[in-house]
Design a protein around this motif. Structure first.
Motif, PDB file in Angstrom:
ATOM      1  N   LEU A 164       1.404   7.657  -6.359  1.00 22.32           N
ATOM      2  CA  LEU A 164       0.426   8.739  -6.449  1.00 22.32           C
ATOM      3  C   LEU A 164       1.086  10.093  -6.204  1.00 22.32           C
ATOM      4  O   LEU A 164       0.838  11.059  -6.938  1.00 22.32           O
ATOM      5  N   ILE A 165       1.938  10.171  -5.200  1.00 23.20           N
ATOM      6  CA  ILE A 165       2.643  11.426  -4.905  1.00 23.20           C
ATOM      7  C   ILE A 165       3.555  11.814  -6.072  1.00 23.20           C
ATOM      8  O   ILE A 165       3.581  12.982  -6.495  1.00 23.20           O
ATOM      9  N   ALA A 166       4.282  10.833  -6.636  1.00 23.05           N
ATOM     10  CA  ALA A 166       5.162  11.113  -7.775  1.00 23.05           C
ATOM     11  C   ALA A 166       4.357  11.587  -8.981  1.00 23.05           C
ATOM     12  O   ALA A 166       4.770  12.510  -9.697  1.00 23.05           O
ATOM     13  N   ALA A 167       3.195  10.987  -9.208  1.00 25.77           N
ATOM     14  CA  ALA A 167       2.346  11.395 -10.328  1.00 25.77           C
ATOM     15  C   ALA A 167       1.825  12.819 -10.131  1.00 25.77           C
ATOM     16  O   ALA A 167       1.795  13.617 -11.074  1.00 25.77           O
TER      17      ALA A 167
ATOM     18  N   THR B  14       0.825  -1.193   0.000  1.00 31.67           N
ATOM     19  CA  THR B  14       0.000   0.000   0.000  1.00 31.67           C
ATOM     20  C   THR B  14       0.865   1.252   0.000  1.00 31.67           C
ATOM     21  O   THR B  14       0.515   2.254  -0.627  1.00 31.67           O
ATOM     22  N   MET B  15       1.999   1.182   0.661  1.00 37.01           N
ATOM     23  CA  MET B  15       2.892   2.341   0.723  1.00 37.01           C
ATOM     24  C   MET B  15       3.482   2.665  -0.655  1.00 37.01           C
ATOM     25  O   MET B  15       3.687   3.834  -0.980  1.00 37.01           O
ATOM     26  N   LEU B  16       3.704   1.640  -1.470  1.00 33.37           N
ATOM     27  CA  LEU B  16       4.231   1.851  -2.816  1.00 33.37           C
ATOM     28  C   LEU B  16       3.246   2.652  -3.659  1.00 33.37           C
ATOM     29  O   LEU B  16       3.631   3.577  -4.373  1.00 33.37           O
ATOM     30  N   TRP B  17       1.952   2.331  -3.581  1.00 31.83           N
ATOM     31  CA  TRP B  17       0.949   3.058  -4.339  1.00 31.83           C
ATOM     32  C   TRP B  17       0.846   4.513  -3.896  1.00 31.83           C
ATOM     33  O   TRP B  17       0.596   5.401  -4.709  1.00 31.83           O
ATOM     34  N   LEU B  18       1.055   4.744  -2.627  1.00 30.37           N
ATOM     35  CA  LEU B  18       1.038   6.118  -2.130  1.00 30.37           C
ATOM     36  C   LEU B  18       2.180   6.914  -2.741  1.00 30.37           C
ATOM     37  O   LEU B  18       1.985   8.063  -3.172  1.00 30.37           O
TER      38      LEU B  18
END
Length: 74
Positions: A9-12, A2-6
């Motif tokens: 999202l922040i990078a995007a 889940t932390m990877l998706w966060l």
């Protein structure tokens, strides 16, 4: 996981913001260049208008038109 998706999202979001800022900067430079070119063109048109104001067209008023014309120059 889940932390990877966060982080993705922040990078995007940061990437999208950076691209938006860069695009606005690029557009601003294009608009200012266009405005400067338009100002230069208007200056040249003003010079041409001043030259045309000095031209004397009175001799053309008395001219005779080509054969078959209506005996007026204009």
């Amino acid at each position: 996981m889940t932390m990877l998706w966060l982080w993705v999202l922040i990078a995007a979001l940061v990437g999208g913001l950076a691209l938006t800022v860069w695009g606005l900067w690029w557009l601003w430079h294009k608009v200012t260049a266009l405005a400067a070119e338009l100002e230069r063109l208007l200056g040249r048109l003003e010079e041409a208008a001043q030259i045309l104001e000095k031209v004397d067209l009175d001799p053309l008023d008395g001219a005779v038109s080509h054969p078959g014309g209506h005996d007026t120059a204009w």
